[in-house]
Design an enzyme around this catalytic site. Structure first.
Site, PDB file in Angstrom:
ATOM      1  N   ASP A 157       0.818  -1.207   0.000  1.00  0.00           N
ATOM      2  CA  ASP A 157       0.000   0.000   0.000  1.00  0.00           C
ATOM      3  C   ASP A 157       0.852   1.258   0.000  1.00  0.00           C
ATOM      4  O   ASP A 157       1.577   1.523   0.966  1.00  0.00           O
ATOM      5  CB  ASP A 157      -0.908  -0.023   1.237  1.00  0.00           C
ATOM      6  CG  ASP A 157      -1.777   1.206   1.352  1.00  0.00           C
ATOM      7  OD1 ASP A 157      -2.093   1.808   0.309  1.00  0.00           O
ATOM      8  OD2 ASP A 157      -2.155   1.552   2.490  1.00  0.00           O
ATOM      9  N   ASP A 337      -1.605   6.270  -6.457  1.00  0.00           N
ATOM     10  CA  ASP A 337      -1.902   5.373  -5.333  1.00  0.00           C
ATOM     11  C   ASP A 337      -2.187   3.956  -5.802  1.00  0.00           C
ATOM     12  O   ASP A 337      -3.107   3.720  -6.577  1.00  0.00           O
ATOM     13  CB  ASP A 337      -3.100   5.917  -4.554  1.00  0.00           C
ATOM     14  CG  ASP A 337      -3.429   5.077  -3.335  1.00  0.00           C
ATOM     15  OD1 ASP A 337      -2.521   4.410  -2.808  1.00  0.00           O
ATOM     16  OD2 ASP A 337      -4.592   5.078  -2.915  1.00  0.00           O
TER      17      ASP A 337
END
EC number: 3.4.23.38
Length: 452
Positions: A157, A337
């Site tokens: 992440d 992201d």
């Protein structure tokens, strides 16, 4: 006096004939046994050859494996980790099927023919899919902790910076089905005990700091991580997810306890030469991806890499001018992201963008649909001072149904972070091989190879 002697040879002839017959029978039996053995060998070789041919067809023709990626992973001087991707499209389709909403969406499609939905009350609020279901994408890869290498499935992440795993001391429901870290089984465990709580969009988890040997691919290093003992605040996402913990690939300012992110710590300990990692998401396989740590594997992209300077060392964010059809946002903040499955935009901006594009918002579902060959959909443009990045509809549309006319989900969704903040998620990273460079405070882009 002459004697008349008669000899009866009939019995001898009979015995001889019997012997001959017996010999012939024995020879026939031997021949039959030999033939039988050869027949068995024939059958064996036939099955062997047929099996080999069948395996070849399965492995190389019907379901060919990408041997090129294996070659790259085995010969690269960098660490390459293959991971599985669970995206929003899969979760939405699962919910649609569970609640039998297919006909509901089909009726909504009639907007394109009549301008009205025929049955606006086919769905209800209880059938909803949350925004997180649409926005989140999870990249699962494996790593180990402890000298005994306890295995865990991690999410990689870029929006967080700590590493955490569920502890053997965790008794909450979510931990029941997970791989749990047991410090008692590791001789290299070092106690810390500092209590912490982490907040995510999907909820919170809490636990305490520990230190042990972490192994990612062939890299082993001592690292301070979090043993999570309470996941109740992270439900139901944690129980439903296929992961055990999270490896944060964000910046130190995002971390709890001021811990250096994994990639930076690897460089600190001289395990890698560059504090760099990259993502390659093959266009032809929506469920696979590859994370490279410590350098750039040039076999994943074509053309030249271009770099953009970060505007803040918190997220991987840059300043770009955005052109969505007739709409323009100058100097927008674009966050790159890995944890977002869509392109996100402020609600007000997106409502204006969708006007006149024949895009339908499905009631009770955070789902925008259109026909897959919709000619009104524009190519999106993202401009910096020196570079232009484009995103064609083929990258931000995902086919979900075919009712004689192909129906696609639009992977551009409303998320209100700040007025001019956008997220470049999976659709953008699937077109552009992406470099995250801690050393130079930049992100780099190049056209990803559609197929290796």
């Amino acid at each position: 006096m002459a004697l008349s002697i008669k000899e009866d040879f009939s019995s001898a002839f009979a015995k001889n004939e019997s012997a001959v017959n017996s010999s012939t029978f024995n020879n026939n039996m031997k021949t039959w046994k030999i033939q039988k053995r050869f027949q068995i060998l024939y059958v064996f070789f036939f099955l062997l050859i047929t099996g080999a041919l069948f395996y070849y067809l399965i492995d190389n023709v019907l379901f060919p494996k990408n041997k090129k990626i294996n070659e790259i992973m085995n010969t690269s001087k960098h660490v390459i980790i293959g991971f599985s991707i669970e995206n929003s499209h899969d979760r939405i389709m699962k919910t649609v099927k569970q609640h039998r909403l297919k006909n509901y969406i089909k009726e909504s499609l009639k907007f394109f023919k009549t301008g009205l939905t025929q049955k606006p009350h086919l769905g209800n609020a209880g059938d909803s899919v949350t925004l997180n279901d649409v926005a989140n994408v999870m990249y699962y890869g494996e790593a180990q902790i402890g000298d005994n290498k306890q295995k865990f499935a991690f999410i990689f992440d870029t929006g967080s910076a700590n590493l955490w795993v569920p502890s053997a001391q965790c008794n909450t429901i979510g931990c029941k089905t997970k791989n749990l870290y047991d410090s008692n089984k590791s001789k290299t465990y070092e106690k810390d005990g500092t209590k912490v709580e982490m907040n995510y969009v999907s909820g919170t988890v809490s636990g305490f700091f520990s230190k042990d040997i972490v192994t990612i691919a062939n890299l082993s290093f001592p690292y301070k991580f979090i043993e999570v003992t309470d996941t109740n605040g992270f439900e139901p996402a944690y129980t439903l997810g296929q992961f055990d913990g999270i490896v944060g690939l964000g910046w130190k300012d995002l971390s709890i306890g001021s811990v250096d992110p994994v990639v930076v710590e690897l460089k600190n300990q001289n395990k890698i030469e560059q504090a760099v990692f990259t993502f390659y998401l093959p266009f032809d396989d929506k469920h696979k991806g590859y994370l490279t740590i410590g350098g750039i594997e040039d076999r994943f992209y074509e053309g030249q890499l271009t770099y953009e300077k970060l505007n803040h060392d918190l997220y991987w964010q840059v300043d770009l001018d955005l052109h969505f059809g007739n709409l323009t946002v100058e100097k927008a903040t674009a966050i790159v992201d890995s944890g977002t499955s869509s392109i996100t935009a402020p609600t007000e901006f997106l409502n204006k963008f969708f006007e006149g594009l024949d895009v339908v918002k499905i009631p009770f579902l955070p789902l925008y649909i259109t026909t897959c060959n919709n000619p009104k959909l524009p190519t999106l443009e993202f401009r910096s001072a020196t570079n232009v990045y484009t995103l064609e509809p083929e990258y931000y549309l995902q086919q979900i149904f075919d009712f004689g006319i192909s129906l696609c989900m639009v992977s551009i969704i409303p998320v209100d972070l700040n007025k001019n903040t956008f997220i470049l998620g999976d659709p953008f990273m699937r077109k552009y091989f992406t470099v995250f460079d801690y050393d130079n405070h930049t992100v780099g882009f190049a056209l990803a190879k559609k197929k290796l």
